[in-house]
Design a protein around this motif. Structure first.
Motif, mmCIF file in Angstrom:
data_model
loop_
_atom_site.group_PDB
_atom_site.id
_atom_site.type_symbol
_atom_site.label_atom_id
_atom_site.label_comp_id
_atom_site.label_asym_id
_atom_site.label_seq_id
_atom_site.Cartn_x
_atom_site.Cartn_y
_atom_site.Cartn_z
ATOM 1 N N GLU A 83 17.401 -20.617 29.952
ATOM 2 C CA GLU A 83 16.199 -20.455 30.764
ATOM 3 C C GLU A 83 15.004 -20.038 29.916
ATOM 4 O OE1 GLU A 83 17.269 -17.695 33.854
ATOM 5 O OE2 GLU A 83 18.363 -19.228 34.964
ATOM 6 N N LYS A 84 13.874 -20.584 30.298
ATOM 7 C CA LYS A 84 12.579 -20.243 29.692
ATOM 8 C C LYS A 84 11.616 -19.983 30.843
ATOM 9 C CE LYS A 84 9.317 -20.283 26.453
ATOM 10 N NZ LYS A 84 9.143 -19.145 25.604
ATOM 11 N N GLU A 85 11.095 -18.767 30.913
ATOM 12 C CA GLU A 85 10.155 -18.387 31.970
ATOM 13 C C GLU A 85 10.704 -18.735 33.356
ATOM 14 O OE1 GLU A 85 6.453 -20.173 30.812
ATOM 15 O OE2 GLU A 85 6.318 -18.930 29.013
ATOM 16 N N HIS A 86 11.954 -18.379 33.600
ATOM 17 C CA HIS A 86 12.653 -18.570 34.876
ATOM 18 C C HIS A 86 12.896 -20.034 35.239
ATOM 19 C CE1 HIS A 86 12.291 -14.294 35.433
ATOM 20 N NE2 HIS A 86 11.002 -14.381 35.247
ATOM 21 N N GLN A 87 12.741 -20.931 34.278
ATOM 22 C CA GLN A 87 13.021 -22.349 34.491
ATOM 23 C C GLN A 87 14.234 -22.737 33.654
ATOM 24 O OE1 GLN A 87 11.337 -24.475 36.613
ATOM 25 N NE2 GLN A 87 10.294 -22.604 37.242
ATOM 26 N N VAL A 88 15.140 -23.491 34.262
ATOM 27 C CA VAL A 88 16.293 -23.977 33.512
ATOM 28 C C VAL A 88 15.816 -25.109 32.614
ATOM 29 C CG1 VAL A 88 18.549 -25.093 33.657
ATOM 30 C CG2 VAL A 88 17.906 -23.336 35.337
ATOM 31 N N VAL A 89 16.047 -24.958 31.308
ATOM 32 C CA VAL A 89 15.638 -26.001 30.360
ATOM 33 C C VAL A 89 16.824 -26.845 29.910
ATOM 34 C CG1 VAL A 89 13.635 -24.708 29.576
ATOM 35 C CG2 VAL A 89 15.763 -24.520 28.309
ATOM 36 N N GLY A 90 18.034 -26.317 30.077
ATOM 37 C CA GLY A 90 19.223 -27.069 29.699
ATOM 38 C C GLY A 90 20.476 -26.340 30.119
#
Length: 152
Positions: A83-90
């Motif tokens: 996660e990056k800034e509460h977003q799933v990136v992978g």
């Protein structure tokens, strides 16, 4: 929370830090989000190489809520979101012992899946996922192996 810092060369020797906020181990409560990310990344990665019929079959069968729920409940099988800034990136799927998709041996940690969402590709997140897999292998005193079909 696990923080991993990587560096990538940008342009003329400029170094930019790429850092995800966390690696989060999934539970069965995460199955709906896992299905969405799994289907998105699988389609992005393999869509051009499959017919619509074959793609739809795989998405609806191998990446169904029921199938993913079974995998999340499998002992010795572990899913993680990056996660990056509460977003799933992978995401990443690791297996040990009898959960391995191919018998790699009791001393092996298998990387069965490693995917990065389309908007986050080429930014170092795949490498972070692989670094995390290596860290887990070290923590578990296992060698790391890639499942057939996994390309990094």
């Amino acid at each position: 929370m696990v923080l991993v810092i990587l560096y990538t060369i940008q342009g003329e020797g400029m170094v930019r830090s790429i850092m995800a906020d966390s690696v989060v181990q999934l539970t069965t409560a995460d199955v709906t989000k896992l299905q969405m990310i799994s289907q998105e990344t699988f389609k992005d990665t393999f869509g051009a190489y499959n017919t619509d019929e074959d793609m739809n079959w795989y998405l609806n069968n191998q990446l169904s809520i029921q199938r993913l729920q079974e995998q999340l409940q499998t002992e010795n099988s572990f899913f993680y979101f990056l996660e990056k800034e509460h977003q799933v990136v992978g995401y990443l799927k690791l297996n040990i012992n009898d959960a391995q998709s191919e018998d790699q041996g009791k001393d092996a940690l298998e990387v069965e899946r490693i995917y990065v969402r389309p908007d986050y590709k080429r930014l170092g997140y795949g490498r972070q996922l692989m670094d995390y897999a290596v860290t887990r292998a070290y923590q578990l005193d296992k060698k790391i192996c890639l499942a057939r079909g996994v390309g990094v």
